[in-house]
Design a protein around this motif. Structure first.
Motif, PDB file in Angstrom:
ATOM      1  N   VAL A  39     -30.176  39.240 -15.137  1.00 49.00           N
ATOM      2  CA  VAL A  39     -30.239  40.322 -16.120  1.00 49.00           C
ATOM      3  C   VAL A  39     -29.260  40.064 -17.254  1.00 49.00           C
ATOM      4  N   LEU A  40     -28.044  39.629 -16.893  1.00 50.80           N
ATOM      5  CA  LEU A  40     -27.017  39.364 -17.903  1.00 50.80           C
ATOM      6  C   LEU A  40     -27.451  38.251 -18.853  1.00 50.80           C
ATOM      7  N   LEU A  41     -27.984  37.160 -18.289  1.00 47.25           N
ATOM      8  CA  LEU A  41     -28.414  36.039 -19.122  1.00 47.25           C
ATOM      9  C   LEU A  41     -29.671  36.366 -19.923  1.00 47.25           C
ATOM     10  N   SER A  42     -30.522  37.230 -19.369  1.00 46.49           N
ATOM     11  CA  SER A  42     -31.769  37.566 -20.052  1.00 46.49           C
ATOM     12  C   SER A  42     -31.531  38.275 -21.377  1.00 46.49           C
ATOM     13  N   VAL A  43     -30.418  38.969 -21.496  1.00 47.67           N
ATOM     14  CA  VAL A  43     -30.091  39.648 -22.750  1.00 47.67           C
ATOM     15  C   VAL A  43     -30.031  38.642 -23.895  1.00 47.67           C
ATOM     16  N   GLY A  71     -30.527  24.864 -21.428  1.00 46.77           N
ATOM     17  CA  GLY A  71     -30.462  26.153 -22.106  1.00 46.77           C
ATOM     18  C   GLY A  71     -30.558  27.335 -21.163  1.00 46.77           C
ATOM     19  N   LEU A  72     -30.198  28.512 -21.680  1.00 50.01           N
ATOM     20  CA  LEU A  72     -30.145  29.720 -20.869  1.00 50.01           C
ATOM     21  C   LEU A  72     -31.522  30.133 -20.345  1.00 50.01           C
ATOM     22  N   ALA A  73     -32.557  29.961 -21.153  1.00 49.70           N
ATOM     23  CA  ALA A  73     -33.890  30.408 -20.745  1.00 49.70           C
ATOM     24  C   ALA A  73     -34.354  29.690 -19.482  1.00 49.70           C
ATOM     25  N   ILE A  74     -34.147  28.393 -19.418  1.00 50.17           N
ATOM     26  CA  ILE A  74     -34.548  27.633 -18.230  1.00 50.17           C
ATOM     27  C   ILE A  74     -33.624  27.976 -17.059  1.00 50.17           C
TER      28      ILE A  74
END
Length: 267
Positions: free
Chosen positions: A202-206, A40-43
């Motif tokens: 930053v892009l993925l954190s959105v 997943g994106l968070a990891i």
């Protein structure tokens, strides 16, 4: 996500982020080849934070120089070694940020996450690295890095948006094509990774913020720590080995893995 998978993802990311063998390619392959759930994106963001910390620590002297020159670079005064380094890193990052944002917003980045794509990029860009490393001159050093070379290496870095290419591998390829020594070419490539990792994070954190919870935060912290230490170890080992060997061992690994993946993809 189990602790074992967290550690596995973090260590793979840490080891492969700065070696020219593609961290994104290995992370995509992990669930594809093992049957594990996608991390997943968070990891993904967490392990990138870990590797970011490792490269900043390892190249702290250069990072301080770039930070010192950033105010002058932002105001167009490129008249000191510090401001030239800062301006070069900005210029080198812009193409990747623009193209990366387009691929992310259009969904094309997800469409390229396949075993076949990774197989071809592992093989093709591995052979390209070998060619440039063997044929490239070693007449330039990090102090020679200017606006022209930073822009050229920035366009090379765009290719790393294709899974399996390797951000470090393709920027080192570009550096060797421009005539930088192996060690200085790798040093520039590693410094280029800092603003690039920050921009992608930053892009993925959105997308990640919307799904954040306490459990996810704990998993992310564990992954970041393991990624940090494994990245620091891999980075230190590679930079030391470059004083005595070429990039050929990494190329051999890429070619073997690429052939295996293409066999799997088309069989």
């Amino acid at each position: 996500m189990s602790l074992l998978q967290l550690i596995l993802v973090a260590v793979i990311q840490g080891i492969t982020e700065f070696l020219p063998i593609s961290s994104s390619g290995h992370l995509i392959l992990l669930p594809s080849l093992t049957g594990m759930d996608d991390q997943g994106l968070a990891i993904d963001v967490a392990v990138h934070v870990g590797t970011l910390g490792a490269v900043i620590l390892y190249f702290w002297a250069d990072v301080k120089q770039a930070l010192a020159g950033l105010p002058r670079a932002l105001t167009g005064h490129i008249d000191t070694p510090q401001s030239r380094l800062a301006f070069g890193l900005i210029i080198a990052t812009i193409p990747t940020v623009i193209v990366g944002a387009i691929l992310h917003l259009t969904g094309l980045s997800s469409a390229m996450r396949s075993v076949a794509v990774i197989g071809w990029t592992m093989l093709g860009f591995g052979l390209l690295l070998y060619w440039m490393d063997q044929k490239g001159a070693q007449t330039k050093h990090a102090a020679d890095w200017g606006v022209r070379d930073s822009l050229i290496m920035g366009f090379w870095q765009v290719l790393a948006l294709i899974p399996g290419t390797s951000r470090s591998g393709i920027t080192i390829t570009g550096a060797r094509q421009l005539g930088y020594s192996r060690e200085d070419g790798a040093r520039i490539a590693m410094l280029m990774s800092i603003p690039t990792i920050i921009a992608s994070g930053v892009l993925l954190s959105v997308d990640v913020i919307q799904q954040a919870d306490a459990q996810l935060a704990r998993d992310g912290a564990i992954a970041a720590v393991f990624a940090f230490f494994s990245a620091l170890l891999a980075l230190s080992l590679m930079m030391r080995l470059l004083r005595s060997i070429s990039f050929t061992p990494y190329v051999i690994y890429r070619v073997i893995l690429g052939v295996v993946l293409l066999f799997v993809a088309y069989s």
